[in-house]
Design a protein around this motif. Structure first.
Motif, mmCIF file in Angstrom:
data_model
loop_
_atom_site.group_PDB
_atom_site.id
_atom_site.type_symbol
_atom_site.label_atom_id
_atom_site.label_comp_id
_atom_site.label_asym_id
_atom_site.label_seq_id
_atom_site.Cartn_x
_atom_site.Cartn_y
_atom_site.Cartn_z
ATOM 1 N N SER A 1 46.763 19.936 23.077
ATOM 2 C CA SER A 1 45.865 21.047 23.374
ATOM 3 C C SER A 1 46.342 21.795 24.614
ATOM 4 N N VAL A 2 45.935 23.030 24.736
ATOM 5 C CA VAL A 2 46.285 23.842 25.900
ATOM 6 C C VAL A 2 45.005 24.434 26.482
ATOM 7 N N PRO A 3 44.968 24.658 27.788
ATOM 8 C CA PRO A 3 43.787 25.289 28.372
ATOM 9 C C PRO A 3 43.693 26.741 27.938
ATOM 10 N N LYS A 4 42.506 27.283 28.006
ATOM 11 C CA LYS A 4 42.278 28.691 27.669
ATOM 12 C C LYS A 4 42.067 29.472 28.951
ATOM 13 N N LEU A 5 42.655 30.640 29.007
ATOM 14 C CA LEU A 5 42.462 31.512 30.163
ATOM 15 C C LEU A 5 41.016 32.002 30.167
ATOM 16 N N HIS A 6 40.320 31.759 31.253
ATOM 17 C CA HIS A 6 38.920 32.157 31.364
ATOM 18 C C HIS A 6 38.791 33.567 31.938
ATOM 19 N N GLN A 7 39.472 33.827 33.043
ATOM 20 C CA GLN A 7 39.419 35.133 33.688
ATOM 21 C C GLN A 7 40.526 35.197 34.724
ATOM 22 N N VAL A 8 40.850 36.392 35.163
ATOM 23 C CA VAL A 8 41.791 36.594 36.261
ATOM 24 C C VAL A 8 40.957 36.718 37.533
ATOM 25 N N VAL A 9 41.367 36.036 38.603
ATOM 26 C CA VAL A 9 40.653 36.087 39.876
ATOM 27 C C VAL A 9 41.529 36.806 40.892
ATOM 28 N N LEU A 10 40.981 37.826 41.506
ATOM 29 C CA LEU A 10 41.704 38.612 42.503
ATOM 30 C C LEU A 10 41.160 38.321 43.895
ATOM 31 N N ASP A 11 42.021 37.890 44.802
ATOM 32 C CA ASP A 11 41.640 37.801 46.204
ATOM 33 C C ASP A 11 41.572 39.225 46.741
ATOM 34 N N CYS A 12 40.589 39.508 47.582
ATOM 35 C CA CYS A 12 40.448 40.854 48.130
ATOM 36 C C CYS A 12 39.634 40.800 49.409
ATOM 37 N N THR A 13 39.797 41.821 50.240
ATOM 38 C CA THR A 13 39.072 41.871 51.510
ATOM 39 C C THR A 13 37.750 42.627 51.390
ATOM 40 N N ASP A 14 37.499 43.257 50.262
ATOM 41 C CA ASP A 14 36.232 43.943 50.007
ATOM 42 C C ASP A 14 35.896 43.762 48.528
ATOM 43 N N ALA A 15 35.330 42.595 48.204
ATOM 44 C CA ALA A 15 35.076 42.241 46.810
ATOM 45 C C ALA A 15 34.188 43.265 46.107
ATOM 46 N N ARG A 16 33.149 43.723 46.764
ATOM 47 C CA ARG A 16 32.232 44.663 46.107
ATOM 48 C C ARG A 16 32.938 45.971 45.768
ATOM 49 N N SER A 17 33.699 46.503 46.705
ATOM 50 C CA SER A 17 34.393 47.771 46.478
ATOM 51 C C SER A 17 35.401 47.651 45.338
ATOM 52 N N LEU A 18 36.190 46.587 45.322
ATOM 53 C CA LEU A 18 37.190 46.427 44.269
ATOM 54 C C LEU A 18 36.523 46.170 42.921
ATOM 55 N N ALA A 19 35.466 45.363 42.915
ATOM 56 C CA ALA A 19 34.733 45.116 41.672
ATOM 57 C C ALA A 19 34.149 46.416 41.125
ATOM 58 N N GLU A 20 33.604 47.249 41.996
ATOM 59 C CA GLU A 20 33.045 48.533 41.553
ATOM 60 C C GLU A 20 34.128 49.427 40.950
ATOM 61 N N PHE A 21 35.308 49.462 41.573
ATOM 62 C CA PHE A 21 36.411 50.259 41.021
ATOM 63 C C PHE A 21 36.709 49.815 39.592
ATOM 64 N N TYR A 22 36.928 48.511 39.393
ATOM 65 C CA TYR A 22 37.285 48.029 38.063
ATOM 66 C C TYR A 22 36.115 48.087 37.090
ATOM 67 N N ARG A 23 34.908 47.905 37.561
ATOM 68 C CA ARG A 23 33.735 48.034 36.678
ATOM 69 C C ARG A 23 33.700 49.423 36.070
ATOM 70 N N GLN A 24 33.857 50.429 36.914
ATOM 71 C CA GLN A 24 33.807 51.801 36.427
ATOM 72 C C GLN A 24 35.048 52.169 35.618
ATOM 73 N N PHE A 25 36.225 51.752 36.075
ATOM 74 C CA PHE A 25 37.463 52.143 35.403
ATOM 75 C C PHE A 25 37.606 51.484 34.031
ATOM 76 N N LEU A 26 37.192 50.213 33.918
ATOM 77 C CA LEU A 26 37.380 49.490 32.659
ATOM 78 C C LEU A 26 36.118 49.378 31.808
ATOM 79 N N GLY A 27 35.005 49.940 32.292
ATOM 80 C CA GLY A 27 33.775 49.890 31.506
ATOM 81 C C GLY A 27 33.194 48.487 31.389
ATOM 82 N N LEU A 28 33.358 47.677 32.429
ATOM 83 C CA LEU A 28 32.850 46.310 32.428
ATOM 84 C C LEU A 28 31.461 46.270 33.045
#
Length: 164
Positions: free
Chosen positions: A6-33
């Motif tokens: 068996s092999v593990p399944k990729l759950h999600q990509v985790v990004l280290d960042c100095t402003d998590a809310r700002s980066l999350a908002e960028f990708y939320r809006q850009f990718l429609g998440l």
């Protein structure tokens, strides 16, 4: 008993960042998440403890996609100069050069900056952007001739960086 093949399944990509809310908002809006329940931004003026620790974006049907982990310090990449290389970047694809241009404008409106422009490449047109915070975001038109990741890296390194 565990299947030894068996092999593990990729759950999600985790990004280290100095402003998590700002980066999350960028990708939320850009990718429609959407935010994982409980990770949504607080009301204006309210404290944002989750935004200073860990946030998760999912598809509208609930599939995890990207998580953002707050760190105190993260050197900004100087890519395509390798003085401070990119540790990770997201490769996104679109169906046409016209859609590439539309998505480029969206990224700029959301605060992204153009880092590299190869829109006129007949084999693999692309534009590389950087949101307000790392990591780098590469959007390209998917083609049959796109080649492997190693081929793309060789092609990108041969091209001079776009000057602002």
């Amino acid at each position: 008993m565990v299947d030894q093949e068996s092999v593990p399944k990729l759950h999600q990509v985790v990004l280290d960042c100095t402003d998590a809310r700002s980066l999350a908002e960028f990708y939320r809006q850009f990718l429609g998440l959407v935010y994982r329940p409980g990770d949504e931004p607080p009301a204006p003026g309210q404290d944002d403890p989750r935004g200073r620790e860990w946030l998760v974006l999912r598809t509208p049907d609930g599939t995890p996609q990207i998580a953002f982990q707050q760190v105190d310090h993260l050197p900004e990449t100087t890519w395509p100069d390798n003085k401070v290389p990119q540790q990770l970047h997201l490769d996104l694809t679109v169906e046409s050069v016209e859609e590439l241009l539309v998505q480029h404008e969206r990224a700029l409106r959301l605060g992204g900056r153009l880092r590299y422009d190869r829109i006129d490449d007949p084999d693999e047109p692309l534009r590389v952007r950087r949101p307000r915070r790392p990591p780098v975001l590469c959007v390209r038109r998917l083609t049959a001739r796109s080649g492997s990741a190693a081929t793309r890296r060789r092609r990108i390194r041969r091209c001079p960086p776009q000057r602002a």
